[in-house]
Design a protein around this motif. Structure first.
Motif, PDB file in Angstrom:
ATOM      1  N   ALA A 141       0.949  -1.227   0.073  1.00 23.45           N
ATOM      2  CA  ALA A 141       0.088   0.144   0.175  1.00 23.45           C
ATOM      3  C   ALA A 141       0.859   1.497   0.028  1.00 23.45           C
ATOM      4  O   ALA A 141       0.600   2.249  -0.705  1.00 23.45           O
ATOM      5  CB  ALA A 141      -0.877  -0.064   1.163  1.00 23.45           C
ATOM      6  N   LEU A 142       1.791   1.269   0.940  1.00 26.18           N
ATOM      7  CA  LEU A 142       2.651   2.361   0.769  1.00 26.18           C
ATOM      8  C   LEU A 142       3.554   2.587  -0.604  1.00 26.18           C
ATOM      9  O   LEU A 142       3.954   3.883  -0.869  1.00 26.18           O
ATOM     10  CB  LEU A 142       3.931   2.008   1.965  1.00 26.18           C
ATOM     11  N   GLY A 143       3.941   1.640  -1.291  1.00 29.37           N
ATOM     12  CA  GLY A 143       4.292   1.779  -2.473  1.00 29.37           C
ATOM     13  C   GLY A 143       3.561   2.093  -3.571  1.00 29.37           C
ATOM     14  O   GLY A 143       4.044   2.622  -4.738  1.00 29.37           O
ATOM     15  N   ALA A 144       2.027   2.438  -3.422  1.00 28.02           N
ATOM     16  CA  ALA A 144       1.125   2.680  -4.481  1.00 28.02           C
ATOM     17  C   ALA A 144       0.910   4.023  -4.326  1.00 28.02           C
ATOM     18  O   ALA A 144       0.154   4.631  -5.399  1.00 28.02           O
ATOM     19  CB  ALA A 144      -0.288   2.068  -4.000  1.00 28.02           C
ATOM     20  N   PHE A 145       1.537   5.055  -3.398  1.00 26.16           N
ATOM     21  CA  PHE A 145       1.076   6.403  -3.371  1.00 26.16           C
ATOM     22  C   PHE A 145       2.448   7.276  -3.028  1.00 26.16           C
ATOM     23  O   PHE A 145       3.343   6.748  -2.768  1.00 26.16           O
ATOM     24  CB  PHE A 145       0.101   6.738  -2.113  1.00 26.16           C
ATOM     25  N   LYS A 146       2.330   8.276  -3.324  1.00 29.88           N
ATOM     26  CA  LYS A 146       3.334   9.413  -3.087  1.00 29.88           C
ATOM     27  C   LYS A 146       3.028  10.421  -2.072  1.00 29.88           C
ATOM     28  O   LYS A 146       1.717  10.633  -1.640  1.00 29.88           O
ATOM     29  CB  LYS A 146       3.659  10.204  -4.514  1.00 29.88           C
ATOM     30  N   LYS A 147       3.903  11.046  -1.298  1.00 27.78           N
ATOM     31  CA  LYS A 147       3.777  11.908  -0.150  1.00 27.78           C
ATOM     32  C   LYS A 147       2.685  11.528   0.533  1.00 27.78           C
ATOM     33  O   LYS A 147       1.746  11.902   0.863  1.00 27.78           O
ATOM     34  CB  LYS A 147       3.561  13.231  -0.853  1.00 27.78           C
ATOM     35  N   ILE A 148       2.984  10.532   1.651  1.00 28.04           N
ATOM     36  CA  ILE A 148       2.009   9.800   2.378  1.00 28.04           C
ATOM     37  C   ILE A 148       2.122  10.246   3.871  1.00 28.04           C
ATOM     38  O   ILE A 148       3.296  10.434   4.371  1.00 28.04           O
ATOM     39  CB  ILE A 148       2.327   8.482   2.484  1.00 28.04           C
ATOM     40  N   ARG A 149       0.908  10.476   4.410  1.00 25.43           N
ATOM     41  CA  ARG A 149       0.849  10.731   5.545  1.00 25.43           C
ATOM     42  C   ARG A 149       0.017   9.450   6.268  1.00 25.43           C
ATOM     43  O   ARG A 149      -0.950   9.217   5.839  1.00 25.43           O
ATOM     44  CB  ARG A 149       0.068  12.120   6.172  1.00 25.43           C
ATOM     45  N   TRP A 150       0.745   8.660   7.093  1.00 20.69           N
ATOM     46  CA  TRP A 150       0.509   7.380   7.010  1.00 20.69           C
ATOM     47  C   TRP A 150      -0.212   6.958   8.523  1.00 20.69           C
ATOM     48  O   TRP A 150       0.425   7.254   9.529  1.00 20.69           O
ATOM     49  CB  TRP A 150       1.784   6.404   6.767  1.00 20.69           C
ATOM     50  N   ILE A 151      -1.321   6.525   8.550  1.00 17.43           N
ATOM     51  CA  ILE A 151      -1.965   5.903   9.961  1.00 17.43           C
ATOM     52  C   ILE A 151      -1.909   4.699   9.839  1.00 17.43           C
ATOM     53  O   ILE A 151      -2.036   3.803   9.249  1.00 17.43           O
ATOM     54  CB  ILE A 151      -3.606   6.447   9.611  1.00 17.43           C
ATOM     55  N   CYS A 152      -1.104   4.032  10.891  1.00 21.73           N
ATOM     56  CA  CYS A 152      -0.694   2.599  11.164  1.00 21.73           C
ATOM     57  C   CYS A 152      -1.024   2.390  12.577  1.00 21.73           C
ATOM     58  O   CYS A 152      -1.029   3.332  13.673  1.00 21.73           O
ATOM     59  CB  CYS A 152       0.655   2.296  10.644  1.00 21.73           C
ATOM     60  N   GLY A 153      -0.816   1.262  12.942  1.00 16.90           N
ATOM     61  CA  GLY A 153      -0.828   0.676  14.187  1.00 16.90           C
ATOM     62  C   GLY A 153      -2.052  -0.380  14.539  1.00 16.90           C
ATOM     63  O   GLY A 153      -3.061  -0.382  13.702  1.00 16.90           O
ATOM     64  N   GLY A 154      -1.978  -1.044  15.805  1.00 13.96           N
ATOM     65  CA  GLY A 154      -3.069  -1.956  16.033  1.00 13.96           C
ATOM     66  C   GLY A 154      -2.367  -3.074  16.660  1.00 13.96           C
ATOM     67  O   GLY A 154      -1.329  -3.088  17.436  1.00 13.96           O
ATOM     68  N   LEU A 155      -2.774  -4.256  16.701  1.00  9.32           N
ATOM     69  CA  LEU A 155      -2.366  -5.351  17.285  1.00  9.32           C
ATOM     70  C   LEU A 155      -1.195  -6.230  16.340  1.00  9.32           C
ATOM     71  O   LEU A 155      -1.660  -6.657  15.280  1.00  9.32           O
ATOM     72  CB  LEU A 155      -3.566  -6.429  17.663  1.00  9.32           C
ATOM     73  N   GLU A 156       0.011  -6.049  16.827  1.00 12.66           N
ATOM     74  CA  GLU A 156       1.096  -6.600  16.135  1.00 12.66           C
ATOM     75  C   GLU A 156       0.961  -8.038  16.041  1.00 12.66           C
ATOM     76  O   GLU A 156       0.418  -8.859  16.746  1.00 12.66           O
ATOM     77  CB  GLU A 156       2.464  -6.325  16.837  1.00 12.66           C
ATOM     78  N   LYS A 157       1.443  -8.386  14.593  1.00 13.66           N
ATOM     79  CA  LYS A 157       1.847  -9.769  14.372  1.00 13.66           C
ATOM     80  C   LYS A 157       2.981 -10.252  14.575  1.00 13.66           C
ATOM     81  O   LYS A 157       3.952  -9.387  14.727  1.00 13.66           O
ATOM     82  CB  LYS A 157       1.104 -10.134  12.969  1.00 13.66           C
ATOM     83  N   GLU A 158       3.373 -11.571  14.734  1.00 10.50           N
ATOM     84  CA  GLU A 158       4.574 -12.206  14.846  1.00 10.50           C
ATOM     85  C   GLU A 158       5.762 -11.601  13.950  1.00 10.50           C
ATOM     86  O   GLU A 158       5.411 -11.272  12.655  1.00 10.50           O
ATOM     87  CB  GLU A 158       4.642 -13.639  14.803  1.00 10.50           C
ATOM     88  N   GLY A 159       6.706 -11.078  14.543  1.00 11.76           N
ATOM     89  CA  GLY A 159       7.903 -10.609  13.743  1.00 11.76           C
ATOM     90  C   GLY A 159       7.906  -8.930  13.825  1.00 11.76           C
ATOM     91  O   GLY A 159       9.005  -8.338  13.392  1.00 11.76           O
ATOM     92  N   GLY A 160       6.902  -8.279  14.377  1.00  2.00           N
ATOM     93  CA  GLY A 160       6.829  -7.175  14.544  1.00  2.00           C
ATOM     94  C   GLY A 160       7.046  -6.328  13.071  1.00  2.00           C
ATOM     95  O   GLY A 160       6.479  -6.681  12.235  1.00  2.00           O
ATOM     96  N   VAL A 161       7.105  -4.948  13.035  1.00  2.00           N
ATOM     97  CA  VAL A 161       6.966  -4.251  12.043  1.00  2.00           C
ATOM     98  C   VAL A 161       8.214  -3.437  11.621  1.00  2.00           C
ATOM     99  O   VAL A 161       8.200  -2.486  10.665  1.00  2.00           O
ATOM    100  CB  VAL A 161       5.812  -2.791  12.258  1.00  2.00           C
ATOM    101  N   GLY A 162       9.542  -3.637  12.079  1.00  2.00           N
ATOM    102  CA  GLY A 162      10.683  -3.323  11.691  1.00  2.00           C
ATOM    103  C   GLY A 162      10.997  -3.138  10.211  1.00  2.00           C
ATOM    104  O   GLY A 162      11.680  -2.165   9.757  1.00  2.00           O
ATOM    105  N   ASP A 163      10.621  -4.363   9.670  1.00  2.00           N
ATOM    106  CA  ASP A 163      10.777  -4.348   8.171  1.00  2.00           C
ATOM    107  C   ASP A 163      10.187  -3.353   7.456  1.00  2.00           C
ATOM    108  O   ASP A 163      10.615  -3.161   6.084  1.00  2.00           O
ATOM    109  CB  ASP A 163      10.415  -5.673   7.621  1.00  2.00           C
ATOM    110  N   LEU A 164       9.237  -2.408   7.928  1.00  2.00           N
ATOM    111  CA  LEU A 164       8.739  -1.583   7.164  1.00  2.00           C
ATOM    112  C   LEU A 164       9.449  -0.383   6.701  1.00  2.00           C
ATOM    113  O   LEU A 164       9.046   0.417   5.848  1.00  2.00           O
ATOM    114  CB  LEU A 164       7.231  -1.322   7.603  1.00  2.00           C
ATOM    115  N   ALA A 165      10.299  -0.098   7.481  1.00  4.14           N
ATOM    116  CA  ALA A 165      11.033   1.100   7.355  1.00  4.14           C
ATOM    117  C   ALA A 165      11.588   1.079   5.819  1.00  4.14           C
ATOM    118  O   ALA A 165      11.799   2.404   5.226  1.00  4.14           O
ATOM    119  CB  ALA A 165      12.244   1.283   8.338  1.00  4.14           C
TER     120      ALA A 165
END
Length: 466
Positions: A360-384
């Motif tokens: 989803a992040l790759g589909a748009f430009k200049k993003i103000r990103w709303i994220c978060g919730g119940l994390e799944k296994e592995g965390g979200v570090g790879d999203l950087a």
């Protein structure tokens, strides 16, 4: 309704009385079986009893003595992380365990088909991400082309709730790993594997079990044609397992990462252009860039898979292109919900894991990103690595602070609630920017479902735009 075949005069237990469970009980009754029902929720039992079903605690002594099979709803674990006690009791008693998908495949074909000029077809779509959009897009293209089609499974109607087939009918099923893992019968005419990324790992005891659940649709079902996304190693492995030789066009390989070559059948998208190659030459193409209902590379992958299915069903490229152009997209999946002052608001609440959010992040430009919730296994570090277009993140959820700390290199504001996140993003957004909800997490810390989370986002956007 599809009456269940094979259990006439028998008693069949049904565990879980949600949408699929109650539909299974009705279909069993229509097929001449006695449905013996149970759900831990008293309200669900009351609803079943109001329809005349007998509800009996399936953990009572000798509950399975005269039961021919146990039908289990998808959300109930049957193996990992541990079998539900009722499922364990059935297995101990030697009672076969199945689900509504298995009942559908053993019951859909009837003697009435002998009078059809064109045999009905079943298309089954599985994978980690894009299943819903791919399934809905196939269904839309077929209907736009004047073909009789029904949409069911994990989207639309329950599989046993659909209408009996008519001449030339096509049933499109979205199937999750929970559904493919247990079904005793799966015989689709066309099977689709979109992609694979980590998800539901506790339910399948790891990535290998998760892939094995998806692979069953192909290994058990033996479809006439398989459409396989090959941008992950699992897809390439699956395609290789199904292929007799390089020119075997029973397998259509799909990619948005690379141009596919060779004598086989390939559909791929590069820089917004879909291309179909067969026997070493191009035979079709579509410019996807202007199709609003299919933004971004992840939707281009969905388009490639849907195109391959439609071609298998005999539709011409221009007919498919017209269907794509009129596709409006699905709620909660890259759904444009508002535009004001040059700022676009997009609801992708279905991005419940890291891979879906990255796409989803790759589909748009200049993003103000709303994220978060119940994390799944592995965390979200790879999203950087996928957050290059993110101007700022606005983090929601009960563990918003911990989530925000993992977003290395991304400016993040802890908002906790959707109302605050949307208000802050809208306040700071400038013309040309996109406010994107792509949570990268499950919704259950604050919402009953990703749909409820998406609906809250839409409501908050409409509030700030009013």
């Amino acid at each position: 309704m599809i009456p269940v075949q094979g259990y006439k005069g028998a008693t069949v237990a049904v565990l879980g009385l949600g949408r699929s469970g109650l539909a299974a009980a009705r279909a069993l009754r229509d097929g001449g079986a006695q449905a013996l029902c149970w759900d831990d929720n008293p309200a669900a039992r009351e609803a079943a009893e109001a329809e005349g079903f007998e509800c009996v605690d399936l953990l009572r002594q000798s509950a399975f003595e005269d039961v021919a099979a146990l039908i289990v709803s998808p959300g109930i674990p049957h193996l990992y992380p541990a079998p539900n006690p009722v499922v364990a009791a059935a297995m101990d008693a030697g009672v076969p365990v199945d689900n509504d998908i298995g009942l559908f495949f053993q019951s859909f074909a009837t003697q009435a088909w002998d009078n059809f000029d064109v045999m009905p077809k079943v298309v089954a779509v599985t994978g980690s991400n894009g299943k819903s959009t791919t399934s809905a897009l196939i269904h839309h293209v077929l209907e736009a082309a004047g073909r009789s089609a029904q949409l069911a499974g994990n989207i639309g109607r329950g599989v046993l709730d659909i209408d009996p087939a008519v001449d030339g009918d096509v049933v499109v099923l979205e199937l999750s790993s929970y559904q493919t893992d247990l079904a005793r019968a799966m015989t689709p005419d066309i099977a689709v594997f979109t992609n694979l990324s980590p998800d539901h790992l506790d339910r399948h005891a790891g990535m290998g079990g998760y892939f094995a659940a998806k692979r069953r649709l192909f290994a058990e079902g033996g479809p006439d044609r398989a459409v396989v996304g090959v941008d992950e190693v699992e897809g390439r492995y699956l395609a290789g397992q199904l292929t007799q030789n390089r020119a075997d066009d029973r397998v259509i390989r799909v990619s948005v990462d690379r141009k596919l070559t060779g004598p086989g059948w390939h559909v791929f998208a590069r820089k917004g252009f879909l291309s179909e190659w067969r026997k070493g030459r191009q035979i079709g193409s579509i410019d996807l860039r202007g199709i609003k209902g299919l933004p971004g590379a992840h939707n281009h992958q969905n388009a490639c898979a849907a195109y391959a299915v439609a071609r298998t069903l005999g539709l011409a490229p221009r007919v498919i292109e017209a269907g794509f152009a009129s596709f409006g997209g699905l709620p909660h999946r890259s759904q444009i919900v508002g535009e004001a002052g040059g700022v676009t608001y997009v609801n992708d609440s279905k991005a419940t894991n890291v891979d879906a959010a990255a796409k989803a992040l790759g589909a748009f430009k200049k993003i103000r990103w709303i994220c978060g919730g119940l994390e799944k296994e592995g965390g979200v570090g790879d999203l950087a690595s996928a957050a290059g277009e993110v101007i700022k993140a606005y983090v929601i959820g009960r563990e918003a602070a911990g989530f925000a700390m993992q977003l290395n290199g991304v400016e993040a504001e802890v908002c906790t609630t959707m109302q605050q996140a949307v208000a802050r993003a809208a306040q700071e957004a400038r013309a040309g920017e996109t406010v994107l909800l792509a949570p990268a997490a499950a919704s259950f810390d604050q919402y009953d479902s990703f749909e409820k989370r998406g609906e809250d986002f839409v409501a908050q956007v409409l509030r700030v735009l009013s």
